[in-house]
Structures are given as C-alpha cells and as structure tokens.
Motif scaffolding. Structure first.
Motif, mmCIF file in Angstrom:
data_model
loop_
_atom_site.group_PDB
_atom_site.id
_atom_site.type_symbol
_atom_site.label_atom_id
_atom_site.label_comp_id
_atom_site.label_asym_id
_atom_site.label_seq_id
_atom_site.Cartn_x
_atom_site.Cartn_y
_atom_site.Cartn_z
ATOM 1 N N LYS A 43 26.754 6.336 -7.370
ATOM 2 C CA LYS A 43 26.728 7.677 -6.777
ATOM 3 C C LYS A 43 27.346 8.635 -7.793
ATOM 4 O O LYS A 43 28.247 8.227 -8.506
ATOM 5 C CB LYS A 43 27.558 7.719 -5.495
ATOM 6 N N PRO A 44 26.925 9.875 -7.821
ATOM 7 C CA PRO A 44 25.861 10.414 -6.985
ATOM 8 C C PRO A 44 24.520 9.766 -7.318
ATOM 9 O O PRO A 44 24.262 9.393 -8.457
ATOM 10 C CB PRO A 44 25.857 11.909 -7.299
ATOM 11 N N VAL A 45 23.696 9.644 -6.293
ATOM 12 C CA VAL A 45 22.427 8.937 -6.424
ATOM 13 C C VAL A 45 21.459 9.726 -7.294
ATOM 14 O O VAL A 45 21.264 10.921 -7.102
ATOM 15 C CB VAL A 45 21.819 8.692 -5.022
ATOM 16 N N ASP A 46 20.893 9.028 -8.264
ATOM 17 C CA ASP A 46 19.777 9.546 -9.056
ATOM 18 C C ASP A 46 18.528 9.049 -8.329
ATOM 19 O O ASP A 46 18.205 7.858 -8.393
ATOM 20 C CB ASP A 46 19.869 8.997 -10.478
ATOM 21 N N LEU A 47 17.833 9.940 -7.600
ATOM 22 C CA LEU A 47 16.767 9.515 -6.703
ATOM 23 C C LEU A 47 15.633 8.763 -7.412
ATOM 24 O O LEU A 47 15.232 7.698 -6.929
ATOM 25 C CB LEU A 47 16.229 10.686 -5.888
ATOM 26 N N PRO A 48 15.124 9.234 -8.545
ATOM 27 C CA PRO A 48 14.059 8.453 -9.199
ATOM 28 C C PRO A 48 14.513 7.040 -9.577
ATOM 29 O O PRO A 48 13.756 6.078 -9.409
ATOM 30 C CB PRO A 48 13.706 9.283 -10.443
ATOM 31 N N ARG A 49 15.741 6.914 -10.050
ATOM 32 C CA ARG A 49 16.255 5.586 -10.407
ATOM 33 C C ARG A 49 16.383 4.708 -9.163
ATOM 34 O O ARG A 49 15.992 3.542 -9.161
ATOM 35 C CB ARG A 49 17.599 5.728 -11.113
ATOM 36 N N LEU A 50 16.923 5.275 -8.067
ATOM 37 C CA LEU A 50 17.070 4.513 -6.827
ATOM 38 C C LEU A 50 15.702 4.101 -6.278
ATOM 39 O O LEU A 50 15.526 2.967 -5.840
ATOM 40 C CB LEU A 50 17.847 5.311 -5.775
ATOM 41 N N LEU A 51 14.724 4.995 -6.324
ATOM 42 C CA LEU A 51 13.382 4.651 -5.851
ATOM 43 C C LEU A 51 12.804 3.491 -6.653
ATOM 44 O O LEU A 51 12.159 2.594 -6.094
ATOM 45 C CB LEU A 51 12.459 5.868 -5.915
ATOM 46 N N GLY A 52 13.056 3.473 -7.951
ATOM 47 C CA GLY A 52 12.610 2.361 -8.787
ATOM 48 C C GLY A 52 13.257 1.057 -8.374
ATOM 49 O O GLY A 52 12.609 -0.007 -8.355
ATOM 50 N N LYS A 53 14.525 1.113 -8.021
ATOM 51 C CA LYS A 53 15.235 -0.097 -7.590
ATOM 52 C C LYS A 53 14.722 -0.567 -6.225
ATOM 53 O O LYS A 53 14.596 -1.768 -5.990
ATOM 54 C CB LYS A 53 16.741 0.145 -7.566
ATOM 55 N N ILE A 54 14.428 0.376 -5.341
ATOM 56 C CA ILE A 54 13.864 0.006 -4.037
ATOM 57 C C ILE A 54 12.507 -0.679 -4.242
ATOM 58 O O ILE A 54 12.237 -1.728 -3.661
ATOM 59 C CB ILE A 54 13.741 1.237 -3.106
ATOM 60 N N GLU A 55 11.657 -0.097 -5.096
ATOM 61 C CA GLU A 55 10.361 -0.715 -5.401
ATOM 62 C C GLU A 55 10.546 -2.126 -5.944
ATOM 63 O O GLU A 55 9.827 -3.052 -5.563
ATOM 64 C CB GLU A 55 9.586 0.113 -6.430
ATOM 65 N N ALA A 56 11.516 -2.298 -6.830
ATOM 66 C CA ALA A 56 11.733 -3.606 -7.449
ATOM 67 C C ALA A 56 12.147 -4.655 -6.416
ATOM 68 O O ALA A 56 11.658 -5.787 -6.460
ATOM 69 C CB ALA A 56 12.786 -3.504 -8.554
ATOM 70 N N VAL A 57 13.023 -4.294 -5.473
ATOM 71 C CA VAL A 57 13.491 -5.301 -4.522
ATOM 72 C C VAL A 57 12.476 -5.600 -3.410
ATOM 73 O O VAL A 57 12.499 -6.694 -2.855
ATOM 74 C CB VAL A 57 14.891 -4.980 -3.907
ATOM 75 N N ILE A 58 11.592 -4.644 -3.108
ATOM 76 C CA ILE A 58 10.576 -4.942 -2.095
ATOM 77 C C ILE A 58 9.326 -5.544 -2.731
ATOM 78 O O ILE A 58 8.461 -6.054 -2.020
ATOM 79 C CB ILE A 58 10.230 -3.729 -1.198
ATOM 80 N N GLY A 59 9.234 -5.500 -4.049
ATOM 81 C CA GLY A 59 8.167 -6.203 -4.742
ATOM 82 C C GLY A 59 6.839 -5.481 -4.823
ATOM 83 O O GLY A 59 5.835 -6.073 -5.173
ATOM 84 N N HIS A 60 6.835 -4.186 -4.503
ATOM 85 C CA HIS A 60 5.592 -3.431 -4.666
ATOM 86 C C HIS A 60 5.913 -1.950 -4.815
ATOM 87 O O HIS A 60 6.984 -1.482 -4.438
ATOM 88 C CB HIS A 60 4.615 -3.671 -3.516
ATOM 89 N N ALA A 61 4.935 -1.225 -5.352
ATOM 90 C CA ALA A 61 5.110 0.213 -5.566
ATOM 91 C C ALA A 61 5.132 0.937 -4.225
ATOM 92 O O ALA A 61 4.466 0.535 -3.258
ATOM 93 C CB ALA A 61 3.980 0.767 -6.427
ATOM 94 N N LEU A 62 5.908 1.987 -4.180
ATOM 95 C CA LEU A 62 5.956 2.830 -2.996
ATOM 96 C C LEU A 62 4.772 3.775 -3.033
ATOM 97 O O LEU A 62 4.365 4.247 -4.083
ATOM 98 C CB LEU A 62 7.274 3.615 -2.963
ATOM 99 N N SER A 63 4.228 4.073 -1.882
ATOM 100 C CA SER A 63 3.054 4.968 -1.844
ATOM 101 C C SER A 63 3.477 6.415 -1.799
ATOM 102 O O SER A 63 4.579 6.746 -1.545
ATOM 103 C CB SER A 63 2.178 4.635 -0.657
#
Length: 124
Positions: A104-124
């Motif tokens: 924190k503070p959260v860097d949103l693009p970086r966090l979104l990349g990490k979320i994509e990585a842990v769920i195993g697919h690109a976010l729409s």
C-alpha cells in the motif's frame, strides 16, 4: 463476475479500494477484521481474498493460516496487502499461505496483474 473479499480494518482504505475495483467489474465483499474474514471466506467462497496484514487482535497472517487450514477454503488465492515493503514481510506472508504480496498504497494496474495471475486467467 469475479468476487473479491477485501479484509481491511481501515474504512477509508476499504471504501477507496472497493470502489476502484468495482469500477473494474469486480463484485466486492468486505470484512473488517480477521475473524470476519475467515468466516466470510467460508460463507461466500470468493475468487480472491485481498488480506490486510495489519489487522487487530487476529492479524492477516493468522487469518490466512486459518483460511488455508480449512479444506473448504484452502484453495482460495490470497494476496497480502500491507504498508510495509520489507522483504521479511513478504517472506512471512508467503510462509503464512498467501499466494502473493503487494504494498500500500495500492498500485491498481500492478494489483490487477497479481489478481489475474492468482486466478489463472486474464480479467475481462
């Protein structure tokens, strides 16, 4: 729709991060402390948990250990969020069972990349 559980004790952080992620198309649930986070993980089985480490009497490390120890919730990816950027904090979060770590503070693009990585697919 991807469901995120945000475990965060600071109401301003909850509100800001929640709104930013909702605008990106996520469904959001909130927990204000570790025990509530553990209970909600079991009740709603989110796609990803964003776990604040600096919580009250049950910190994010312990909440993560409890979620990962339960067969019903062990498979839920958890990303630790903390204001501390020390490597020792990252190591401790991963040892507790977190799948990734962000500051924190959260860097949103970086966090979104990490979320994509842990769920195993690109976010729409």
């Amino acid at each position: 729709m991807t469901l995120l559980l945000i475990v965060e004790d600071n109401p301003i952080n909850r509100d800001v991060l929640g709104r930013r992620l909702e605008r990106r198309g996520f469904a959001i649930r909130f927990a204000e402390d570790g025990p509530e986070g553990v209970a909600l993980a079991k009740a709603v089985h989110p796609d990803v948990i964003l776990m604040d480490i600096g919580l009250g009497e049950m910190d994010g490390y312990e909440a993560t250990r409890r979620i990962k120890a339960d067969r019903e919730t062990a498979d839920i990816p958890i990303i630790a969020l903390t204001a501390s950027a020390f490597e020792s904090d990252r190591t401790k979060a991963l040892a507790a069972g977190c799948d990734d770590f962000d500051t924190k503070p959260v860097d949103l693009p970086r966090l979104l990349g990490k979320i994509e990585a842990v769920i195993g697919h690109a976010l729409s």
